[in-house]
Design an enzyme around this catalytic site. Structure first.
Site, PDB file in Angstrom:
ATOM      1  N   GLU A  93      41.437  51.912  10.827  1.00 39.18           N
ATOM      2  CA  GLU A  93      42.507  51.308  10.023  1.00 39.18           C
ATOM      3  C   GLU A  93      42.904  52.183   8.837  1.00 39.18           C
ATOM      4  OE1 GLU A  93      45.219  48.488   9.116  1.00 39.18           O
ATOM      5  OE2 GLU A  93      43.684  47.845  10.534  1.00 39.18           O
ATOM      6  N   ARG A  95      44.695  54.995   8.402  1.00 46.02           N
ATOM      7  CA  ARG A  95      44.390  56.422   8.531  1.00 46.02           C
ATOM      8  C   ARG A  95      42.915  56.704   8.260  1.00 46.02           C
ATOM      9  NH1 ARG A  95      49.616  58.263   5.585  1.00 46.02           N
ATOM     10  NH2 ARG A  95      51.116  58.106   7.269  1.00 46.02           N
ATOM     11  N   THR A 115      52.455  57.336   0.693  1.00 42.86           N
ATOM     12  CA  THR A 115      51.211  57.053   1.420  1.00 42.86           C
ATOM     13  C   THR A 115      50.153  58.142   1.217  1.00 42.86           C
ATOM     14  OG1 THR A 115      52.149  58.049   3.429  1.00 42.86           O
ATOM     15  CG2 THR A 115      52.339  55.672   3.203  1.00 42.86           C
ATOM     16  N   ASP A 127      44.600  61.946   5.442  1.00 40.12           N
ATOM     17  CA  ASP A 127      44.338  61.338   6.746  1.00 40.12           C
ATOM     18  C   ASP A 127      42.859  61.540   7.064  1.00 40.12           C
ATOM     19  OD1 ASP A 127      44.282  60.458   9.389  1.00 40.12           O
ATOM     20  OD2 ASP A 127      46.133  61.488   9.940  1.00 40.12           O
ATOM     21  N   ARG A 129      41.316  60.136   9.708  1.00 36.75           N
ATOM     22  CA  ARG A 129      41.043  59.781  11.102  1.00 36.75           C
ATOM     23  C   ARG A 129      40.350  60.898  11.869  1.00 36.75           C
ATOM     24  NH1 ARG A 129      46.948  57.830  12.815  1.00 36.75           N
ATOM     25  NH2 ARG A 129      47.395  59.729  11.624  1.00 36.75           N
ATOM     26  N   THR A 150      53.211  60.554  21.328  1.00 31.53           N
ATOM     27  CA  THR A 150      52.887  60.740  19.915  1.00 31.53           C
ATOM     28  C   THR A 150      53.980  61.523  19.199  1.00 31.53           C
ATOM     29  OG1 THR A 150      51.167  61.454  18.361  1.00 31.53           O
ATOM     30  CG2 THR A 150      51.617  62.918  20.210  1.00 31.53           C
TER      31      THR A 150
END
Length: 195
Positions: A93, A95, A115, A127, A129, A150
Site C-alpha cells: 500500500e 508505494r 506525492t 517509492d 515498493r 503498465t
C-alpha cells in the site's frame, strides 16, 4: 527469496471466473494474490499480465486522488476480453509505506506537497515498493514471458532484473480528473512514468 502457496479458489467477476491463488512472502509475512484467467500453461504466447500494488483507497473505496482503481479495472477488463491473463496483486500500500503512512502523506498533499515530496517528508523514498515476489509467484504458475500492462518503466526493469521476460509493454491510460491531475503529472515528471 521464497514464498509459500497457501490456497487456491475461484473468484467470479463481471469479466470472467478467475482462479485466485494466495501466497505468503516467507521473508516479510505479507500476503499476496494472483488472479489467473484461462489456462495459462497451455499458451505458448506471452501472458497478458498486470502487476498491481494494493491501493485500498483507489481499488476498494473509489478514490479519485489516484488512478489505481481504474487501472485495476482496466486490467481485469482487458484480461477478460482476451480470455486469459494474470494479475499479481501485491500488498504494498501507498508505494510501500503502508496505509496509515499513506493517509499522513495525503494530509501533506492537502497542504500542497506532491506525492513524492510527501513520502520524502515522512522519511521514506519516493517509492518503497519491491517486486521480488513476482519471480517465485510466476514460477509457481509456470509463466515465463509476459505482456505487461503498465506505465512504469521501473516496474519493467525490476521484472527483467528478476529474469522475467517482458515481451511487450502495454500502456494503461484511464484518463485524468481534477483530483488526480497533479498526481499523474508528478508520476510522469518525477518518477518517469509513461503518459
Amino acid at each position: 527469496m521464497s514464498i509459500t502457496f497457501v490456497a487456491r479458489t475461484v473468484l467470479p467477476t463481471e469479466w470472467g471466473e478467475f482462479a485466485m491463488f494466495g501466497f505468503e512472502d516467507d521473508e516479510t509475512g505479507k500476503e499476496h494474490i494472483a488472479l489467473a484467467l484461462g489456462d495459462l500453461k497451455s499458451s505458448s504466447e506471452p501472458i497478458l499480465c498486470r502487476v498491481h500494488s494494493e491501493c485500498l483507497t483507489g481499488d476498494a473505496l473509489g478514490s479519485l486522488r489516484c488512478d489505481c482503481g481504474s487501472q485495476l479495472q482496466y486490467a481485469m477488463q482487458s484480461i477478460g476480453e482476451a480470455g486469459y491473463g494474470l494479475i499479481l496483486y501485491l500488498r504494498q500500500e501507498g508505494r510501500g509505506i503502508g496505509l496509515l503512512n499513506k493517509l499522513k502523506a495525503y494530509a501533506l498533499q492537502d497542504e500542497g506537497a506532491d506525492t513524492v515530496e510527501a513520502n520524502i517528508a515522512l522519511g521514506f523514498a519516493a517509492d518503497e515498493r519491491s517486486y521480488h515476489v513476482c519471480e517465485p509467484i510466476l514460477k509457481f504458475l509456470e509463466v515465463v514471458k509476459v505482456r505487461l500492462l503498465t506505465n512504469n518503466p521501473k516496474k519493467v526493469q525490476a521484472l527483467e532484473n528478476l529474469g522475467i521476460e517482458v515481451a511487450e509493454v502495454l500502456p494503461v491510460h484511464t484518463g485524468e480528473n481534477p483530483h488526480n491531475k497533479k498526481y499523474l503529472s508528478v508520476k510522469a515528471e518525477k518518477m518517469g512514468h509513461w503518459r
